[in-house]
Scaffold this motif. Structure first.
Motif, PDB file in Angstrom:
ATOM      1  N   VAL A   3       0.837  -1.193   0.000  1.00  0.00           N
ATOM      2  CA  VAL A   3       0.000   0.000   0.000  1.00  0.00           C
ATOM      3  C   VAL A   3       0.870   1.240   0.000  1.00  0.00           C
ATOM      4  O   VAL A   3       1.821   1.351   0.765  1.00  0.00           O
ATOM      5  N   VAL A   5       0.638   5.647  -0.013  1.00  0.00           N
ATOM      6  CA  VAL A   5      -0.248   6.793   0.122  1.00  0.00           C
ATOM      7  C   VAL A   5      -0.449   7.490  -1.196  1.00  0.00           C
ATOM      8  O   VAL A   5      -1.536   7.911  -1.549  1.00  0.00           O
ATOM      9  N   VAL A  14      -8.919   3.711   1.307  1.00  0.00           N
ATOM     10  CA  VAL A  14      -8.331   3.101   2.514  1.00  0.00           C
ATOM     11  C   VAL A  14      -9.113   1.875   2.896  1.00  0.00           C
ATOM     12  O   VAL A  14      -8.568   0.825   3.217  1.00  0.00           O
ATOM     13  N   ALA A  17      -8.193  -0.803   0.605  1.00  0.00           N
ATOM     14  CA  ALA A  17      -6.850  -1.317   0.891  1.00  0.00           C
ATOM     15  C   ALA A  17      -6.866  -2.216   2.109  1.00  0.00           C
ATOM     16  O   ALA A  17      -6.241  -3.266   2.125  1.00  0.00           O
ATOM     17  N   ALA A  97       4.253   6.126   4.027  1.00  0.00           N
ATOM     18  CA  ALA A  97       2.976   6.674   4.480  1.00  0.00           C
ATOM     19  C   ALA A  97       3.125   8.106   4.977  1.00  0.00           C
ATOM     20  O   ALA A  97       2.251   8.949   4.764  1.00  0.00           O
ATOM     21  N   LEU A 109      -3.104   4.653   7.210  1.00  0.00           N
ATOM     22  CA  LEU A 109      -2.248   3.667   6.573  1.00  0.00           C
ATOM     23  C   LEU A 109      -1.116   3.233   7.501  1.00  0.00           C
ATOM     24  O   LEU A 109      -0.757   2.056   7.547  1.00  0.00           O
TER      25      LEU A 109
END
Length: 236
Positions: A3, A5, A14, A17, A97, A109
């Motif tokens: 993942v 940002v 989000v 994810a 992140a 995250l």
């Protein structure tokens, strides 16, 4: 975990994810065999505080933790057949992140890689074994923390936790541990599901093993892999 940002747009992404990270992106659950409620209960054994019963562990594949294994850890334990381990570079993920333009999004995250006093070190995917979920390993820095304090801080940093029940035990390798069985409210579905985690302390810092799952049924069906870790865990 991949993942980033910069590649995620808004809070809806989000949620997507998180769903992917929890293994909710597949429909394989419909194809996986479902055990009866009584069979699921029997897999919990001593781990659920049922005295006089022995937890049913999954068939052992390899050993995770020692040098040369998929995830090198301060502990080692038996890995259930079919489960696929993958190391997590938490510091790299947290750095990525922190560079996001949306501070709140970056914080959400970052929570995927740091929870209380520990950071993600390894995720073990159950999908190759026919389940939707992960057994995750988290590590902390050396210090004076005890297993119970680490585990309580770990749960305190998780949203939606309730009905936590703690108890102490020794792993099959003789390591003192504290375990929590609890209920979590799923932010995506507003439903509740059962989860489990236990913590140990090593000379290289505390270690937490956490078993989630898409729902309570998946958790119970994956429980034998978690019980295998409990019954075989020792210090590396």
């Amino acid at each position: 975990m991949q993942v980033r940002v910069g590649t995620v747009g808004g809070r809806a992404a989000v949620a997507t994810a998180v769903a992917v990270l929890l293994g909710g992106c597949a429909g394989a659950a419909d194809d996986a065999g479902r055990t009866s409620a009584s069979a699921s209960a029997s897999t919990r054994g001593v781990a659920a505080g049922e005295t006089g019963k022995k937890a049913t562990a999954a068939a052992r594949g390899t050993t995770l933790g020692p040098a040369g294994s998929a995830c090198e850890l301060p502990v080692r334990f038996g890995l259930a057949k079919g489960w696929k381990p993958k190391p997590v570079d938490a510091e790299k993920e947290l750095a990525a992140a922190s560079k996001g333009e949306d501070g709140d999004l970056a914080g959400e995250l970052a929570a995927l890689f740091r929870q209380g006093p520990v950071t993600a070190a390894c995720e073990i995917d159950a999908k190759p074994a026919g389940h939707i979920g992960f057994l995750r390993v988290w590590r902390g820095k050396p210090g004076g923390a005890d297993a119970g304090g680490v585990l309580r801080a770990f749960l305190a940093a998780e949203k939606g936790v309730s009905e936590a029940k703690y108890h102490s035990f020794k792993t099959g390798g003789g390591v003192a541990a504290v375990e929590a069985e609890y209920v979590k409210t799923d932010e995506l579905s507003d439903g509740t599901k059962k989860e489990s985690a236990f913590a140990v302390v090593t000379p290289d810092g505390p270690v937490v093993l956490h078993l989630g799952g898409m729902d309570t049924q998946e958790h119970d069906e994956m429980r034998p892999a978690y019980d295998l870790a409990r019954q075989t865990l020792t210090l590396s």
